[in-house]
Design a protein around this motif. Structure first.
Motif, PDB file in Angstrom:
ATOM      1  N   GLU A   5      35.318  32.698  51.659  1.00 53.42           N
ATOM      2  CA  GLU A   5      35.307  32.586  50.197  1.00 53.42           C
ATOM      3  C   GLU A   5      36.020  33.762  49.559  1.00 53.42           C
ATOM      4  N   THR A  43      39.808  33.407  50.077  1.00 55.10           N
ATOM      5  CA  THR A  43      40.494  32.343  49.337  1.00 55.10           C
ATOM      6  C   THR A  43      40.471  32.583  47.845  1.00 55.10           C
ATOM      7  N   THR A  44      39.463  33.310  47.378  1.00 52.89           N
ATOM      8  CA  THR A  44      39.396  33.504  45.933  1.00 52.89           C
ATOM      9  C   THR A  44      39.943  34.852  45.505  1.00 52.89           C
ATOM     10  N   GLY A  78      43.058  35.511  45.032  1.00 54.28           N
ATOM     11  CA  GLY A  78      44.159  35.323  44.097  1.00 54.28           C
ATOM     12  C   GLY A  78      45.412  36.069  44.482  1.00 54.28           C
ATOM     13  N   GLN A 106      37.760  24.447  50.638  1.00 51.44           N
ATOM     14  CA  GLN A 106      38.549  25.318  49.767  1.00 51.44           C
ATOM     15  C   GLN A 106      39.881  24.675  49.426  1.00 51.44           C
ATOM     16  N   GLN A 124      39.844  22.459  46.460  1.00 48.00           N
ATOM     17  CA  GLN A 124      39.645  23.032  45.127  1.00 48.00           C
ATOM     18  C   GLN A 124      40.876  22.792  44.267  1.00 48.00           C
ATOM     19  N   HIS A 128      42.790  24.425  42.483  1.00 50.95           N
ATOM     20  CA  HIS A 128      43.400  25.690  42.061  1.00 50.95           C
ATOM     21  C   HIS A 128      44.423  26.077  43.117  1.00 50.95           C
ATOM     22  N   ILE A 135      43.788  29.243  45.329  1.00 53.04           N
ATOM     23  CA  ILE A 135      42.805  29.061  46.401  1.00 53.04           C
ATOM     24  C   ILE A 135      43.449  28.312  47.550  1.00 53.04           C
ATOM     25  N   TYR A 164      35.114  34.325  39.917  1.00 51.48           N
ATOM     26  CA  TYR A 164      36.285  34.776  40.679  1.00 51.48           C
ATOM     27  C   TYR A 164      37.259  35.461  39.738  1.00 51.48           C
ATOM     28  N   LEU A 198      41.237  35.284  40.367  1.00 41.15           N
ATOM     29  CA  LEU A 198      42.053  34.084  40.261  1.00 41.15           C
ATOM     30  C   LEU A 198      42.620  33.953  38.862  1.00 41.15           C
TER      31      LEU A 198
END
Lengths: 718, 400
Positions: A14, A17-18, A20, A53, A56, A58, A61, A664, A667
């Motif tokens: 997590e 991936t978050t 950014g 993930q 998501q 985004h 991510i 987050y 991000l």
């Protein structure tokens, strides 16, 4: 599988991936790899984490997750098999194979993700395609069905290309339409423009030659002479004159010279010998130098004769500059953008060139236009007769600072009778006014004009006053302008002083009879009957009424006192830290009664403080109903400004909201870009409750219509 | 396996038993095999596949661009790796090619010299395989969704054709004319199937969500209509009475013995019916995603002891136990919707065609214990490195 390690892995995934970041944190990644190396169970877990993930919405991510996938893909066979069994979904999420499922924003990141994914798939295929059939199938799928060009740097997918093509097509269509329109316009307008051009040219020619003809007595010889100039047979060095110059000659003097020459020429032409030349001309030699200074630009003056021409020229010029030239320019623009055949383009440019030429020519004329505004204004035919009837008077606008003495009466500014029905001013102040600041005087003059108008109106009270004034020319003005008990005969100094002190009071009957006995005060006069036969036997002709006479003689004067500006301020502390700046006398409309406060805005008196505190608490308890907490929160969410909804309502929700917002922080906030005025409006306009409200109202309107026209079948039916 | 062999040797078992056990095992181990490829000829989605039953060697495929291809499935190269070659093609350049999407192709059941194809260009063509020219052409008023020819018929050579028209048409190949019309449906006919048990029995599925079973010798009407509630009126709303599905019924398939009939519908359900009585056996297959607007071609395994159903389901092929209704596996390999699948009963292979223009061959993974071992236990990758270096793990040492 160790639960702690598992949790650690989830946490790491997590975090990674978050983050950014465009690149992965190497240390954390190393840790992930270390955990995954231990057992395939961890890889399973890692795979599921990554897939969630990747799902998501985004792009950042997804990019980070994809990088992690790439790291593990090259290392673990187990991970490869896992991923490849679900390669369709993976490609959908990273390469955008499904047009229905575009990659999420932010755009730059998603583009980067796609490029990276395509490159990676290619390298995977190169390394593992032999061993994993599905991978090679996927590669071929991308290559052949989705038409991904693996060498294309942009790595555009089919969908993207399609979109671009569509856009291109649309643009082309628009251009084509424009072109067609321009062509058509050109077809239609060219004739008109050419006509205008010839007209303009003719006008200019006429103007110039007309000018010349005015001065030269033999109009026919002039052109011939100018034409034969090149033969160098001429005695004088008029060859120096350029062709154009000779055409453009206007100045009277040079014109005369030229004329002389011309006349000479006509005599001389067949006699070439020197003697003859001498005899006939009186000139000693051929080598005289005669310099003509000719101004290259003409100066045309508008006269009675050429008025029509000049008018036309002017109109045409305006037509060309405002209409034709921009039109032609737009055509050329369209043509260059679309790229049309030479012929059309050439025609357009030629048109433009000739238009510009004509304009330049016209400019060279330097026509001295008369100020024509008024002429234009008046009607062309009937104007003459009407002018005879009405003497033209220069228009008067607004206030005139100085009014001649003899016009004073006319203006209603009778210096002796400055009486007005409402305001009586001292004489001195009025004279001062006359030269005072314009703003004041403008209003004054307007007032005066109004007064004058009133006086001329026989139905108005002012007119009566004027008549009265003329009847009693002496006595009343003094008394009126004086306005004090002092008789007019007093010494001038004292009078002035008194005038300064004297109050201004409205005029009344008591002032009219100031210092005199009112002859008819309080008397009611009954008319004796004019009847011949029938007469009432006892008639009291005059009745004295006490009350009335009191009224006539008395005067009400109110003492309002003087205005004192407020010194104090409200000084209630505001939300932004400053103090309230309002200067109300007793009560501030926002903060209630003004009480003494110290420099920080705290009430000085303790009882005041106590009262305020109590009031505040009371207010908080009963929120006014317009501060609907739901609405407030909505507005806050939309505008991003704190309106204080969280302060007063829903303490539990506040914490929750804050947490989710800052989950987050690294991000890119996707909502931020969405937060435009349009989207905010959309949120308002299209939100459910407002839509419902609108439909309700509309339904009601509909229903009303139905009720109104219920007995007409065509309304009753629908 | 050994016990089966032993029992067979000693004559304890029925010979069929070993065969069935082995084919079941093979079906269960179906996988996308790297060794088997099918030529990519189609440039558009593949709508239909058919493997002839005479030799089991040739496969027909019909694409949505109107192209028909004949493949040779037999591997005569003696190498494990084999690409099924396209023997001949009715391509876009051909004069006789279908103008629009080919919906169904079928071999003539008794000979590979002939096949029949039907298309959205409102025609059904009977082709001569040698010359690739149509020997006969039937024109219809609407798009032809499907056709079927009985595989066991001896007394007739009828082709049942389902078109946009609610009437099922029967074309006689002997006379080359449409000889009969079966009336009863109220929607487009999406699927027709002859029973493999009785040559006069025909099942049809339509967009009116009904599935009717006909005896073509009877002129008066259908034998019966399949009812999902088995005639229980209380469960069905008035308009849903006598319906097989709640959406369009778009797929039909008899089991090999013809005793059961499988239907699929756009209500994402698959139902198994007793074909003799029309009774719903109420096998629950769960959700079988089915969004097809046309007919769905799915297959039932042949010669296994519990039989299996292969149903296209999105971009994968789902394998169900026929009578258990249990989903056994999902065969994932296509990158777009799968439209059809065909089971090859001789080799227990499955061929599937989809919108991604691929025909994938699903081949049983042969018994190679070391590979299986490697596949499940990759931590010991180093030992199996000789098999395939790509299956190796590549952890670098600095990650410890």
């Amino acid at each position: 599988m160790d639960q702690a390690t598992r949790d650690k892995l989830s946490e790491l995934v997590e975090e990674l991936t978050t983050s950014g970041e465009p690149q992965l944190d190497q240390d954390k990644m190393k840790e992930v790899k270390k955990i995954c190396k231990v057992s395939n169970d961890y890889i399973d877990h890692f795979y599921h984490l990554i897939m969630t993930q990747l799902n998501q919405e985004h792009a950042e991510i997804r990019l980070s997750a994809f990088q992690m996938v790439n790291e593990l893909f090259s290392r673990s066979h187990h991970f490869r098999t896992l991923l490849i069994t679900n390669l369709q979904e993976f490609l959908e999420l990273t390469v955008e194979t499904d047009v229905e499922q575009p990659l999420p924003p932010p755009k730059e990141v998603s583009r980067k993700l796609r490029t990276l994914a395509i490159q990676t798939v290619q390298s995977w295929h190169a390394a593992y395609g032999e061993a994993y059939k599905k991978l090679s199938l996927g590669y071929h799928f991308l290559k052949q069905i989705k038409k991904v060009d693996f060498h294309d740097v942009e790595a555009r997918t089919l969908g993207e290309r399609q979109r671009q093509e569509e856009k291109q097509k649309r643009l082309e269509r628009i251009y084509k339409e424009k072109l067609e329109r321009a062509k058509q316009e050109m077809e239609e307008m060219t004739a008109g423009i050419e006509e205008t051009l010839t007209e303009m040219n003719n006008c200019i020619k006429l103007l110039v030659t007309d000018d010349l003809n005015l001065f030269s007595e033999e109009p026919s010889t002039f052109p011939s002479s100018s034409g034969s100039e090149d033969t160098s047979e001429q005695p004088c060095c008029s060859k120096d004159l350029s062709h154009e110059q000779s055409k453009e000659i206007t100045q009277e003097k040079s014109e005369k010279e030229e004329k002389d020459e011309c006349s000479d020429d006509s005599d001389m032409e067949e006699v070439p010998e020197e003697n003859v030349f001498l005899r006939s001309t009186g000139l000693m030699s051929h080598k005289y130098q005669l310099e003509l200074s000719v101004a290259t630009d003409l100066n045309m003056r508008e006269t009675e004769e050429n008025e029509a021409l000049v008018n036309t020229v002017r109109d045409l010029q305006r037509l060309i500059t405002t209409r034709h030239l921009p039109l032609v320019q737009s055509w050329i623009q369209v043509f260059t953008k679309v790229g049309v055949e030479e012929e059309l383009m050439r025609r357009a440019t030629e048109l433009k060139k000739s238009l510009e030429n004509t304009l330049r020519k016209q400019e060279h004329l330097h026509i001295d236009y008369k100020n024509r505004e008024r002429r234009v204004m008046r009607a062309p035919e009937e104007g003459e007769e009407e002018d005879d009837d009405f003497e033209e008077v220069p228009e008067k606008e607004g206030y005139e600072a100085h009014i001649p003495e003899h016009l004073r009466v006319e203006y209603g500014l009778d210096d002796v009778s400055s009486t007005s029905s409402s305001v009586a001013k001292p004489k001195s102040s009025q004279s001062a006014v006359r030269n005072s600041s314009p703003v004041e005087s403008i209003t004054l003059s307007r007032l005066k004009r109004k007064m004058r108008d009133e006086e001329e109106d026989p139905t108005c009270a002012a007119a009566t006053m004027r008549v009265l004034r003329q009847k009693h020319p002496l006595a009343p003005p003094r008394s009126v302008s004086g306005g004090s008990a002092e008789p007019a005969a007093g010494s001038s100094d004292q009078g002035d002083r008194n005038k300064e002190e004297a109050p201004i009071v409205p005029f009344g009957v008591d002032l009219y009879y100031w210092g005199e006995e009112q002859p008819t005060a309080g008397k009611i006069i009954k008319q004796t009957s004019q009847h011949q036969f029938w007469v009432p036997h006892e008639v009291e002709e005059e009745v004295d009424n006490k009350e009335l006479s009191e009224q006539m003689k008395s005067r009400y004067i109110t003492f309002a006192g003087t205005f004192k500006p407020v010194e104090h301020k409200c000084r209630t502390p505001l939300a932004n830290g400053s103090l309230c700046e309002r200067q109300d006398r007793v009560k501030c409309p926002f903060h209630g009664c003004i009480i003494p406060r110290d420099e920080l805005g705290r009430p000085i008196n303790p009882e005041d403080a106590l009262r305020l505190e109590k009031e505040r608490r009371k207010r908080e308890e009963e929120q006014p109903d317009w501060r609907d907490p739901e609405l407030m929160r909505e507005i806050e969410a939309a505008t991003g400004e704190d309106l204080g909804s969280s302060k007063t309502f829903g303490k539990g929700k506040k914490g929750n909201k804050g947490k989710s917002k800052k989950k987050y922080p690294n991000l890119t906030d996707l909502k931020q870009s969405v937060n435009t005025s349009r989207s905010r409006l959309e949120k308002k306009v299209f939100n459910k409750s407002s839509m419902r409200r609108v439909t309700e109202v509309m339904n009601k309107m509909d229903k009303r219509k139905h009720e109104k026209f219920a007995n007409q079948f065509n309304y009753a039916l629908n | 396996m050994l016990s089966f062999l032993n029992a067979r040797q000693s004559g304890l078992d029925d010979p069929v038993r070993l065969r069935r056990a082995e084919s079941t095992r093979r079906v269960l181990s179906l996988e996308l095999n790297y060794d088997r490829d099918v030529d990519r000829i189609h440039a558009n989605g593949i709508n239909t596949l058919d493997i002839e039953i005479v030799e089991g060697r040739y496969m027909l495929s019909g694409g949505s661009d109107g192209v028909i291809v004949v493949y040779d499935l037999e591997n005569s190269s003696r190498k494990p790796h084999y690409t099924c070659k396209a023997l001949c093609t009715v391509g876009r350049s051909s004069r006789y090619v279908h103008k629009f999407s080919v919906e169904t192709v079928q071999w003539y059941p008794h000979d590979t010299g002939m096949f029949i194809s039907s298309s959205f260009d409102k025609t059904m063509k009977v082709w001569d395989t040698e010359t690739l020219k149509p020997a006969e052409e039937f024109q219809f008023d609407g798009n032809v969704y499907c056709h079927h020819m009985s595989t066991i018929a001896r007394k007739h050579s009828l082709v049942a054709v389902g078109t946009k028209d609610p009437k099922v048409q029967l074309c006689d190949l002997k006379s080359g004319s449409r000889i009969q019309i079966l009336q009863g449906h109220r929607g487009e006919i999406l699927s027709v199937r002859w029973s493999p048990r009785y040559e006069h029995i025909l099942a049809t599925a339509s967009t009116d969500s009904r599935v009717r079973v006909w005896d073509v010798r009877r002129a008066s009407g259908s034998l019966f209509t399949l009812d999902q509630h088995n005639g229980d009126k209380s469960k069905a709303s008035s308009e849903a009475v006598n319906t097989a599905h709640n959406g369009r019924a778009n797929g039909l398939c008899f089991t090999e013995d013809g005793l059961y009939l499988l239907t699929t519908g756009t209500d994402d359900r698959m139902r198994l019916w007793n074909s003799a009585t029309g009774e719903n056996t109420l096998v629950n297959y769960g959700k079988v995603v089915n969004e097809s607007r046309k007919g769905l071609k799915f297959a039932v395994s042949r010669g296994c002891s519990p039989e299996f159903v292969f149903v296209p389901c999105g971009s994968s092929v789902a394998v169900y136990g026929l009578h258990s209704g249990e989903q056994i596996t999902m065969l994932r390999g296509h990158y777009n919707n799968v439209d059809c699948c065909e089971f090859h009963s001789d080799y227990q292979e499955l061929y599937s065609g989809g919108k991604d223009c691929n025909i994938l061959a699903w081949v049983p993974v042969l018994r190679q214990p070391d590979i299986e071992d490697e596949g499940t236990n990759s931590t010991k990758g180093g030992t199996q490195a000789a098999v395939n270096p790509a299956f190796e793990d590549a952890w670098s040492s600095d990650e410890d």
